[in-house]
Enzyme design. Structure first.
Site, PDB file in Angstrom:
ATOM      1  N   HIS A  60       0.833  -1.204   0.000  1.00  0.00           N
ATOM      2  CA  HIS A  60       0.000   0.000   0.000  1.00  0.00           C
ATOM      3  C   HIS A  60       0.874   1.263   0.000  1.00  0.00           C
ATOM      4  CE1 HIS A  60      -3.697   2.045   0.061  1.00  0.00           C
ATOM      5  NE2 HIS A  60      -4.356   1.292   0.912  1.00  0.00           N
ATOM      6  N   ASP A  79      -7.910  10.361   3.635  1.00  0.00           N
ATOM      7  CA  ASP A  79      -8.938  10.043   4.621  1.00  0.00           C
ATOM      8  C   ASP A  79      -9.641  11.294   5.108  1.00  0.00           C
ATOM      9  OD1 ASP A  79      -8.615   7.296   4.761  1.00  0.00           O
ATOM     10  OD2 ASP A  79      -6.875   7.498   6.063  1.00  0.00           O
ATOM     11  N   THR A 137     -26.129   8.389  -2.486  1.00  0.00           N
ATOM     12  CA  THR A 137     -25.513   7.278  -3.232  1.00  0.00           C
ATOM     13  C   THR A 137     -25.572   5.998  -2.398  1.00  0.00           C
ATOM     14  OG1 THR A 137     -23.325   7.634  -2.307  1.00  0.00           O
ATOM     15  CG2 THR A 137     -23.868   8.896  -4.296  1.00  0.00           C
ATOM     16  N   ARG A 138     -25.284   4.897  -3.074  1.00  0.00           N
ATOM     17  CA  ARG A 138     -25.299   3.621  -2.359  1.00  0.00           C
ATOM     18  C   ARG A 138     -24.276   3.625  -1.227  1.00  0.00           C
ATOM     19  NH1 ARG A 138     -24.316  -0.776  -6.695  1.00  0.00           N
ATOM     20  NH2 ARG A 138     -22.918   0.834  -7.449  1.00  0.00           N
ATOM     21  N   ASP A 180      -9.504 -11.861 -16.013  1.00  0.00           N
ATOM     22  CA  ASP A 180      -9.311 -13.037 -16.872  1.00  0.00           C
ATOM     23  C   ASP A 180      -7.873 -13.075 -17.395  1.00  0.00           C
ATOM     24  OD1 ASP A 180      -9.304 -15.000 -18.761  1.00  0.00           O
ATOM     25  OD2 ASP A 180     -10.840 -14.087 -20.049  1.00  0.00           O
ATOM     26  N   GLY A 187      -5.929   1.008  -4.056  1.00  0.00           N
ATOM     27  CA  GLY A 187      -6.771  -0.030  -4.660  1.00  0.00           C
ATOM     28  C   GLY A 187      -6.965   0.181  -6.153  1.00  0.00           C
TER      29      GLY A 187
HETATM   30  N1  COA Z   1     -18.639   3.313 -12.596  1.00  0.00           N
HETATM   31  C1  COA Z   1     -19.973   3.320 -12.393  1.00  0.00           C
HETATM   32  N2  COA Z   1     -20.570   4.133 -11.517  1.00  0.00           N
HETATM   33  C2  COA Z   1     -19.802   4.987 -10.845  1.00  0.00           C
HETATM   34  C3  COA Z   1     -18.397   5.028 -10.995  1.00  0.00           C
HETATM   35  C4  COA Z   1     -17.816   4.137 -11.922  1.00  0.00           C
HETATM   36  N3  COA Z   1     -16.507   4.118 -12.136  1.00  0.00           N
HETATM   37  N4  COA Z   1     -17.905   5.954 -10.155  1.00  0.00           N
HETATM   38  C5  COA Z   1     -18.957   6.468  -9.497  1.00  0.00           C
HETATM   39  N5  COA Z   1     -20.091   5.893  -9.927  1.00  0.00           N
HETATM   40  C6  COA Z   1     -21.450   6.158  -9.435  1.00  0.00           C
HETATM   41  C7  COA Z   1     -21.536   5.652  -8.001  1.00  0.00           C
HETATM   42  O1  COA Z   1     -21.819   4.272  -7.940  1.00  0.00           O
HETATM   43  C8  COA Z   1     -22.620   6.497  -7.435  1.00  0.00           C
HETATM   44  O2  COA Z   1     -23.885   5.987  -7.826  1.00  0.00           O
HETATM   45  P1  COA Z   1     -24.693   4.936  -6.881  1.00  0.00           P
HETATM   46  O3  COA Z   1     -25.330   5.724  -5.822  1.00  0.00           O
HETATM   47  O4  COA Z   1     -25.717   4.335  -7.768  1.00  0.00           O
HETATM   48  O5  COA Z   1     -23.739   3.959  -6.349  1.00  0.00           O
HETATM   49  C9  COA Z   1     -22.406   7.841  -8.130  1.00  0.00           C
HETATM   50  O6  COA Z   1     -21.718   7.545  -9.337  1.00  0.00           O
HETATM   51  C10 COA Z   1     -21.576   8.797  -7.283  1.00  0.00           C
HETATM   52  O7  COA Z   1     -20.311   8.176  -6.983  1.00  0.00           O
HETATM   53  P2  COA Z   1     -19.198   8.883  -6.107  1.00  0.00           P
HETATM   54  O8  COA Z   1     -19.066  10.295  -6.503  1.00  0.00           O
HETATM   55  O9  COA Z   1     -17.958   8.044  -6.141  1.00  0.00           O
HETATM   56  O10 COA Z   1     -19.818   8.891  -4.648  1.00  0.00           O
HETATM   57  P3  COA Z   1     -20.066   7.664  -3.647  1.00  0.00           P
HETATM   58  O11 COA Z   1     -20.912   8.221  -2.570  1.00  0.00           O
HETATM   59  O12 COA Z   1     -20.535   6.463  -4.347  1.00  0.00           O
HETATM   60  O13 COA Z   1     -18.625   7.328  -3.012  1.00  0.00           O
HETATM   61  C11 COA Z   1     -16.482   7.825  -2.107  1.00  0.00           C
HETATM   62  C12 COA Z   1     -17.953   8.269  -2.222  1.00  0.00           C
HETATM   63  C13 COA Z   1     -15.747   8.893  -1.334  1.00  0.00           C
HETATM   64  C14 COA Z   1     -16.386   6.512  -1.336  1.00  0.00           C
HETATM   65  C15 COA Z   1     -15.916   7.633  -3.537  1.00  0.00           C
HETATM   66  O14 COA Z   1     -16.017   8.859  -4.254  1.00  0.00           O
HETATM   67  C16 COA Z   1     -14.489   7.190  -3.545  1.00  0.00           C
HETATM   68  O15 COA Z   1     -13.571   7.977  -3.384  1.00  0.00           O
HETATM   69  N6  COA Z   1     -14.291   5.891  -3.776  1.00  0.00           N
HETATM   70  C17 COA Z   1     -12.957   5.313  -3.945  1.00  0.00           C
HETATM   71  C18 COA Z   1     -12.470   4.699  -2.684  1.00  0.00           C
HETATM   72  C19 COA Z   1     -11.204   3.942  -2.923  1.00  0.00           C
HETATM   73  O16 COA Z   1     -10.313   4.361  -3.621  1.00  0.00           O
HETATM   74  N7  COA Z   1     -11.142   2.756  -2.320  1.00  0.00           N
HETATM   75  C20 COA Z   1      -9.963   1.954  -2.336  1.00  0.00           C
HETATM   76  C21 COA Z   1      -9.053   2.430  -1.298  1.00  0.00           C
HETATM   77  S1  COA Z   1      -7.512   1.607  -1.320  1.00  0.00           S
END
Ligand code: COA
Length: 449
Positions: free
Chosen positions: A154, A312, A260-261, A395, A159
């Protein structure tokens, strides 16, 4: 499950690669020496025998490392408990293993310490400058199925970048060309440069999180046995939660987009955790959220940025409020925390970290137990989203996986939300809690939908 290690190889880039020292960004420095485990299970494929699979993996991995050469390097401690990366093509480790178990024995692939042998073992007693950054293990099951597991540093990738590497490696393994060349320029996140200004935000993520009321340290909580659970939420259950939250929205505020979800499910998890842990009403609780900053930066980072680009942020609350208020209230707190993460916030985090003479107390917070004992367990929680990471469909030439799992984490309060393997919009919540809280949590988790 007994897993026997048969052979291992050090795989190096197939061609000479850039050689030299790379300054890591402040976001890389946060993660120090943890390796993130994931595992993919594949059914028996008649066209392949294990020998062919190992050969294919070795050859394609060595080709992939030509492009993703930082992974073949080694870390080194420098002053202030900081790390730098020596790109010296030392290589990564590929291990071949076998087990007398069958894939069918894995009972729905639930997270279990009994499966630990399926993951590469990372020996942290090895000096860091000798410790590989990527370990891969291929385990053959008696039924002919295989598990392919990874443990990736990391300190070098997050991720998003790790999955980008796996998917490009899989393309090369299938005989296809690379889709995107990675961007290794960590200067886009000011790596190796001095702070440009003082931090402009209060960075709660670096403060020790609250303790249980009446306790002066985390010693007892830290000692308690923990258990990991994989809890499924069907698409319908997710929509039911979402509906509940969106009904509570302030509809007069037309700018307020629907939840969002991630916001909804995280709010639900936070609430159920507070209830299951049986806190006093006035117990403070922190929720740590990991945010991808690639698109949030001004200018945005290149899509193919290969490194850590996550920061974070913390949502705070009182356990009684979280447990007893409508779910919309909790989702709003989650959203408000995420909305803090702008380009300015990320730059302020960089400046905050650059101004620290010694980073040791800020490292490894994602292991939720750092060297000085910061602990994101009871009464706190960290919920990481893998919802939109390209996790599924890896795959290497013998078909897509039948199942993927994150690795076993053992720290109380460690939670990942990921798409369920069915790919039908349902989600899996992988959560670790103290043994004493698991049953109550599961009950609230399903009853409160
Ligand atoms: N493909 C399809 N849909 C996407 C997408 C993608 N690549 N990226 C975002 N969306 C969708 C989301 O699913 C969400 O819709 P939903 O409510 O139907 O799920 C919408 O677009 C808004 O997404 P986002 O702006 O990312 O907000 P969020 O509330 O779903 O997530 C965070 C908030 C902060 C968790 C997210 O923005 C984030 O940063 N995720 C990455 C975390 C990460 O890197 N994890 C690994 C750590 S090592």
């Amino acid at each position: 499950m007994k897993v026997s290690l048969k052979s291992h190889w050090v795989v190096k880039p197939a061609e000479p690669t850039w050689n030299g020292t790379v300054s890591l960004s402040e976001f890389d420095q946060t993660f120090a020496v943890t390796h993130v485990p994931t595992i993919y299970y594949y059914k028996f494929c008649q066209d392949f025998v294990t020998r062919d699979i190992i050969k294919t993996l070795k050859t394609s991995l060595s080709k992939a490392l030509v492009h993703f050469y930082p992974l073949a390097g080694r870390l080194r401690w420098i002053s202030g408990s900081r790390l730098e990366l020596e790109c010296d093509a030392s290589g990564v480790v590929l291990t071949e293993a076998e087990t007398a178990a069958r894939l069918d024995d894995l009972s729905d692939f639930l997270l279990s310490p009994d499966h630990n042998g399926l993951f590469p073992r990372v020996d942290y007693t090895i000096p860091i400058d000798e410790l590989p950054l990527l370990f891969v293990q291929l385990t053959k099951f008696q039924c002919g199925g295989i598990a392919l597991s990874f443990a990736v540093s990391h300190a070098v990738v997050d991720g998003q970048s790790a999955l980008y590497f796996f998917s490009e490696w899989a393309r090369l393994s299938r005989g296809e060309p690379l889709m995107f060349a990675p961007c290794h320029d960590r200067k886009v996140l000011h790596a190796g440069e001095p702070a440009t200004a003082s931090p402009t935000f209060e960075h709660l993520q670096f403060n020790p999180p609250p303790l249980l009321i009446g306790k002066s340290n985390t010693e007892n909580e830290n000692k308690n046995e923990t258990k990991g659970s994989m809890l499924k939420l069907t698409k319908i259950q997710v929509e039911m939660l979402r509906e509940k939250v969106n009904q509570g929205r302030n509809l007069e505020d037309s700018k307020q987009r629907s939840y969002t979800r991630y916001e909804v499910v995280t709010a639900h998890i936070w609430r159920c955790t507070c209830k299951a842990r049986g806190h006093k009403f006035e117990q403070p609780t922190n929720l740590c959220i990991c945010v991808d900053i690639r698109k949030r930066m001004q200018p945005p980072l290149p899509k193919s940025y290969f490194g850590n680009a996550i920061v974070d942020v913390v949502a705070t609350g009182l356990s009684g409020d979280i447990a007893s208020s409508p779910l919309e209230y909790v989702a709003r707190r989650v959203r408000e925390a995420i909305q803090m993460v702008t380009s300015d916030y990320a730059n302020s985090t960089i400046n905050f970290m650059k101004k620290q003479e010694d980073l040791s107390k800020y490292q490894d917070i994602h292991a939720f137990k750092n060297k000085e004992g910061a602990f994101y367990g009871n009464p706190n929680l960290g919920v990481i989203s893998w919802i939109n990471l390209p996790l599924l469909g890896l795959d290497f030439g013998w078909g897509k996986e039948i199942h993927m799992n994150p690795g076993i984490h053992e720290f109380d309060g460690d939670c990942v939300i990921l798409p369920a393997n069915e790919g039908d919009g349902s989600l899996t919540v992988a959560i670790v809690l103290q043994d004493a809280h698991v049953d109550a949590f599961k009950q609230f988790f399903y009853e409160d939908i």
